[in-house]
Design a protein around this motif. Structure first.
Motif, mmCIF file in Angstrom:
data_model
loop_
_atom_site.group_PDB
_atom_site.id
_atom_site.type_symbol
_atom_site.label_atom_id
_atom_site.label_comp_id
_atom_site.label_asym_id
_atom_site.label_seq_id
_atom_site.Cartn_x
_atom_site.Cartn_y
_atom_site.Cartn_z
ATOM 1 N N LEU A 28 0.809 -1.144 -0.107
ATOM 2 C CA LEU A 28 -0.115 0.208 0.072
ATOM 3 C C LEU A 28 0.862 1.270 0.017
ATOM 4 O O LEU A 28 1.809 1.187 0.865
ATOM 5 C CB LEU A 28 -0.849 0.034 1.279
ATOM 6 C CG LEU A 28 -2.155 1.029 1.329
ATOM 7 C CD1 LEU A 28 -3.108 0.563 0.171
ATOM 8 C CD2 LEU A 28 -2.708 0.793 2.816
ATOM 9 N N ALA A 82 -7.036 -5.468 5.228
ATOM 10 C CA ALA A 82 -6.544 -4.034 5.136
ATOM 11 C C ALA A 82 -5.604 -3.822 6.440
ATOM 12 O O ALA A 82 -4.639 -3.117 6.312
ATOM 13 C CB ALA A 82 -7.694 -3.200 5.278
ATOM 14 N N TRP A 112 -9.127 3.158 -0.362
ATOM 15 C CA TRP A 112 -9.648 2.029 -0.067
ATOM 16 C C TRP A 112 -9.620 1.368 -1.541
ATOM 17 O O TRP A 112 -9.871 0.131 -1.660
ATOM 18 C CB TRP A 112 -11.256 1.873 0.448
ATOM 19 C CG TRP A 112 -10.988 2.344 1.914
ATOM 20 C CD1 TRP A 112 -10.804 3.303 2.730
ATOM 21 C CD2 TRP A 112 -10.794 1.000 2.870
ATOM 22 N NE1 TRP A 112 -10.656 3.190 3.989
ATOM 23 C CE2 TRP A 112 -10.680 1.702 4.074
ATOM 24 C CE3 TRP A 112 -10.584 -0.269 2.863
ATOM 25 C CZ2 TRP A 112 -10.635 0.989 5.464
ATOM 26 C CZ3 TRP A 112 -10.367 -0.897 3.990
ATOM 27 C CH2 TRP A 112 -10.409 -0.430 5.137
ATOM 28 N N VAL A 144 -6.763 -0.446 -1.849
ATOM 29 C CA VAL A 144 -6.885 -1.681 -0.927
ATOM 30 C C VAL A 144 -7.540 -2.821 -1.882
ATOM 31 O O VAL A 144 -7.073 -3.994 -1.827
ATOM 32 C CB VAL A 144 -7.484 -1.397 0.366
ATOM 33 C CG1 VAL A 144 -7.717 -2.745 1.253
ATOM 34 C CG2 VAL A 144 -6.436 -0.817 1.399
#
Length: 403
Positions: free
Chosen positions: A2, A66, A125, A128
């Motif tokens: 990430l 996550a 997100w 993700v």
């Protein structure tokens, strides 16, 4: 990995996502099934949708992934991803379906979060999601390639060449390819998917562990009739309708919980119909003449409900260093070495280098796993198979499982 910017946003918004994830997944499935009713009819398990376990599994996997990205960036959640990828491959999931999921999932997030979903939060997100989806797509494509099939093309006709009533609620179906095509290999512990057309026209899919593969040509599955409320749609249909010479639509074998080829001690722990992958592993160990110490642990309601009870005795007799421990909650007759109550590993010798395999109801597996950890068996050496959506045995899910 990430990006640094997204990691900060995800860390800050993970609590609100976790707090609202049940609402998000509910809205997601409602939107997706409204737009694509064929997915609920022919791909998703209607029973798991009705009881909410599929929604909880989806929420748990997203939250676990996550959390791993931001809290343990040096670890790869391989076991989490592998487990999902094998399940998806057994259903014939393709890369295009991830775009459908993305569209409806993020519409659901926007609906639930409202003004809290800024462009920055959505972008984080979104990163993700595609990190997880990209990893799964790559794994599923590799699984299809290893099996020698095109992506998603998992279904073949298999003929039922025999049926055995193991107990009043468990039947073994002996399957053989009806198209005379090559026999896909399988590893002890894997499962296949069976797709059936129900009276309302739905083509529902369920996974069943392979209990046996005699002579390398046939594949045997043991199906337990699911009773109660709700009843198992597919299991009851199979019990009521499938006999010798019928043809079923069956997938290639998949599953990441497979017997290793080490020389270390092995523990096979099961409860109820969870014995199916364990009897497959035990049969393999007996067939190759293993000299490994093998401990078999099984819990059941009684000897009448214990599928493969005689097979268990015959197979362990063929393994020089095998020991069997059986518990019945309500024993109804004499059987050597049977104990009363729930499975309790106290007094059983379990070396720290044991590799353990668990299958059965989640409370049973949680209990056995906790006992094994107390014995000093590392979490990385404890593997489990879940029949249905994986709601996880521990938190955080990816840490113990990282390989």
């Amino acid at each position: 990995m990430l990006s640094e910017q997204s990691a900060g946003v995800v860390r800050a918004t993970l609590p609100i996502i976790a707090e609202t994830i049940d609402q998000i997944t509910l809205a997601f499935y409602q939107r997706m099934f409204s737009a694509h009713p064929e997915l609920l009819r022919d791909l998703f398990n209607r029973g798991n949708q009705a009881n909410g376990t599929q929604s909880r599994a989806l929420a748990g996997s997203i939250a676990a992934f996550a959390s791993m990205l931001i809290d343990y960036p040096e670890h790869r959640p391989d076991q989490l991803l592998d487990r999902i990828a094998h399940k998806h491959a057994s259903l014939g999931v393709t890369a295009e379906q991830y775009t459908i999921v993305h569209r409806h999932l993020f519409a659901a997030i926007a609906k639930v979060l409202g003004d809290s979903l800024t462009d920055e939060v959505a972008a984080a997100w979104n990163e993700v999601y595609w990190l997880m989806a990209g990893a799964l797509i790559a794994r599923e494509s590799r699984l299809y390639a290893l099996t020698g099939i095109a992506d998603g093309d998992v279904w073949r006709p298999w003929r039922v060449v025999g049926r055995i009533e193991e107990t009043s609620d468990v039947a073994t179906f002996m399957l053989r390819p009806a198209d005379r095509g090559p026999i896909p290999p399988f590893q002890p512990g894997q499962y296949i998917s069976v797709q059936v057309e129900l009276p309302d026209g739905a083509r529902q899919i369920r996974q069943y562990s392979l209990s046996c593969a005699p002579d390398g040509t046939d594949r045997w599955i043991a199906v337990k009739r699911v009773t109660g409320a709700p009843e198992g749609e597919v299991s009851n249909w199979l019990h009521a309708n499938i006999r010798e010479d019928d043809v079923l639509s069956v997938s290639a074998p998949f599953g990441d919980v497979v017997l290793d080829d080490e020389d270390c001690p092995v523990l096979l722990a099961s409860a109820g119909i969870g014995c199916t992958p364990m009897i497959s592993m035990l049969a393999h160990l007996a067939a190759v003449g293993t000299t490994r110490p093998v401990t078999v642990v099984h819990g059941d309601h009684s000897e009448r409900t214990h599928a493969f009870r005689s097979d268990l005795g015959l197979l362990t007799e063929k393994i020089p260093q095998a020991a069997t421990h059986v518990w019945y909650e309500n024993p109804q007759g004499p059987w050597p070495a049977v104990r009363t109550g729930l499975v309790d590993l106290s007094g059983i010798e379990i070396p720290e280098d044991t590799r353990a395999y668990l299958c059965g109801p989640v409370p049973f597996m949680r209990s056995v796993r906790a006992q094994l950890l107390q014995y000093g068996v590392p979490a990385s050496r404890i593997h489990y198979e879940v029949f249905g959506p994986d709601l996880g045995l521990d938190l955080p899910a990816g840490v113990d499982a990282a390989r």
